[in-house]
Enzyme design. Structure first.
Site, mmCIF file in Angstrom:
data_model
loop_
_atom_site.group_PDB
_atom_site.id
_atom_site.type_symbol
_atom_site.label_atom_id
_atom_site.label_comp_id
_atom_site.label_asym_id
_atom_site.label_seq_id
_atom_site.Cartn_x
_atom_site.Cartn_y
_atom_site.Cartn_z
ATOM 1 N N LYS A 167 27.220 40.345 37.543
ATOM 2 C CA LYS A 167 28.464 39.592 36.998
ATOM 3 C C LYS A 167 29.150 38.912 38.364
ATOM 4 O O LYS A 167 29.494 37.683 38.035
ATOM 5 C CB LYS A 167 29.457 40.584 36.546
ATOM 6 C CG LYS A 167 30.719 39.799 36.123
ATOM 7 C CD LYS A 167 31.850 40.844 35.916
ATOM 8 C CE LYS A 167 33.224 39.895 35.713
ATOM 9 N NZ LYS A 167 34.506 40.633 35.955
ATOM 10 N N LYS A 205 40.874 43.084 39.828
ATOM 11 C CA LYS A 205 40.576 41.854 40.584
ATOM 12 C C LYS A 205 40.378 41.933 41.945
ATOM 13 O O LYS A 205 39.589 41.127 42.695
ATOM 14 C CB LYS A 205 42.021 40.888 40.403
ATOM 15 C CG LYS A 205 41.853 39.491 40.674
ATOM 16 C CD LYS A 205 43.166 38.725 40.657
ATOM 17 C CE LYS A 205 43.170 38.409 38.922
ATOM 18 N NZ LYS A 205 44.436 37.397 38.711
ATOM 19 N N ASP A 210 44.528 33.022 40.192
ATOM 20 C CA ASP A 210 45.109 32.983 38.868
ATOM 21 C C ASP A 210 43.753 32.666 37.797
ATOM 22 O O ASP A 210 43.188 31.585 37.856
ATOM 23 C CB ASP A 210 46.176 32.093 38.622
ATOM 24 C CG ASP A 210 47.099 32.714 37.235
ATOM 25 O OD1 ASP A 210 47.746 33.954 37.075
ATOM 26 O OD2 ASP A 210 47.260 31.897 36.185
ATOM 27 N N GLY A 263 39.817 43.729 32.277
ATOM 28 C CA GLY A 263 40.423 42.668 31.560
ATOM 29 C C GLY A 263 39.319 42.406 30.116
ATOM 30 O O GLY A 263 39.077 43.307 29.425
ATOM 31 N N TYR A 264 39.282 41.237 29.764
ATOM 32 C CA TYR A 264 38.578 40.858 28.552
ATOM 33 C C TYR A 264 36.936 40.875 28.889
ATOM 34 O O TYR A 264 36.381 40.516 27.702
ATOM 35 C CB TYR A 264 38.861 39.467 28.258
ATOM 36 C CG TYR A 264 40.464 39.124 28.064
ATOM 37 C CD1 TYR A 264 40.865 39.427 26.719
ATOM 38 C CD2 TYR A 264 41.191 39.137 28.940
ATOM 39 C CE1 TYR A 264 42.349 39.363 26.309
ATOM 40 C CE2 TYR A 264 42.714 38.557 28.674
ATOM 41 C CZ TYR A 264 43.299 38.948 27.547
ATOM 42 O OH TYR A 264 44.476 38.674 27.116
ATOM 43 N N ASP A 265 36.561 41.291 29.921
ATOM 44 C CA ASP A 265 35.059 41.470 29.898
ATOM 45 C C ASP A 265 34.104 41.887 28.859
ATOM 46 O O ASP A 265 33.046 41.385 28.471
ATOM 47 C CB ASP A 265 34.547 42.333 31.328
ATOM 48 C CG ASP A 265 35.013 41.474 32.579
ATOM 49 O OD1 ASP A 265 35.454 40.247 32.430
ATOM 50 O OD2 ASP A 265 34.997 42.061 33.613
ATOM 51 N N HIS A 272 48.159 42.624 42.631
ATOM 52 C CA HIS A 272 48.437 44.017 42.330
ATOM 53 C C HIS A 272 47.336 44.466 41.502
ATOM 54 O O HIS A 272 47.581 45.664 40.805
ATOM 55 C CB HIS A 272 49.953 44.346 42.020
ATOM 56 C CG HIS A 272 50.853 43.920 43.064
ATOM 57 N ND1 HIS A 272 51.297 42.844 43.749
ATOM 58 C CD2 HIS A 272 51.637 44.866 43.742
ATOM 59 C CE1 HIS A 272 52.121 43.143 44.751
ATOM 60 N NE2 HIS A 272 52.431 44.464 44.579
ATOM 61 N N ASN A 273 46.454 43.580 41.093
ATOM 62 C CA ASN A 273 45.695 44.066 39.903
ATOM 63 C C ASN A 273 44.340 44.632 40.659
ATOM 64 O O ASN A 273 43.685 44.021 41.481
ATOM 65 C CB ASN A 273 44.991 42.935 39.018
ATOM 66 C CG ASN A 273 44.029 43.064 37.875
ATOM 67 O OD1 ASN A 273 43.228 43.910 38.299
ATOM 68 N ND2 ASN A 273 44.267 42.263 37.003
#
Length: 201
Positions: A178, A11, A67, A156-158, A7-8
């Protein structure tokens, strides 16, 4: 048909970009209205399998789940499998990145090495009352963290992760570049070489 068990949106977008060149246009679990299972696994692999199996069972088609998360050496591997949870209920990764910085500061860490880890699973739907087969693949990309966050590409943490050999963060690198070098891309390469994707569709 292939289901992306996520659901992201970030992603799902990345996975669709990886599958597109192979003529595969999947539907996400969100697009299909499938429930999001609780991620109760103790490892990336366990959570990926749990999500893939849940989507394959409910959607009656092969399902692909990943994940993934950020492993910070100085934090003992955290946030790790809790990477999304550190962003809170609103999935605000500014909060998560600030927490990483705060915890590194509190530990007086000088080692900012980190890696992104991806576990990828493809699950077949049940057949003739038998549980569907699951295959799994893993990929990693190593680098270091930087603060404050830089760049508005990726998700995210990119914006705090600089891959080895680069000076830009994943948040500053063109998404096509990327996507070709990420932890997810490395896991996908193993999946594609396995031939199971073609067999399942």
């Amino acid at each position: 048909m292939l289901i992306v068990a996520s659901h992201n949106q970030g992603k799902v977008r990345e996975i669709k970009a990886l599958l597109g060149p192979h003529g595969i246009e999947p539907l996400s679990a969100a697009e299909m209205g499938l429930a999001e299972p609780a991620e109760t696994g103790a490892t990336f692999l366990a959570n990926a399998e749990l999500k893939a199996r849940a989507a394959a069972d409910a959607g009656k088609h092969p399902a692909l789940a990943d994940d993934s998360g950020l492993w910070v050496d100085a934090l003992g591997g955290n946030p790790g499998i809790y990477s999304a949870r550190w962003a809170g209920p609103a999935k605000d990764f500014r909060i998560a990145m600030a927490r990483v910085e705060k915890e590194l500061h509190e530990k007086k860490a000088t080692d900012f090495s980190a890696r992104f880890v991806c576990a990828l699973c493809i699950a077949m739907p049940p057949h003739n009352g038998n549980i569907g087969e699951v295959k799994s693949f893993e990929g990693e990309v190593h680098g270091r963290l930087t603060f404050p966050p830089r760049g508005d590409q990726g998700f995210g943490y990119d914006p705090i992760f600089i891959p080895d050999g680069w000076e830009q963060t994943f948040g500053e690198i063109d998404p096509h570049v990327k996507n070709a070098m990420s932890h997810r891309a490395r896991a996908f390469e193993k999946l594609l070489h396995s031939g199971i994707l073609e067999e399942s569709l």
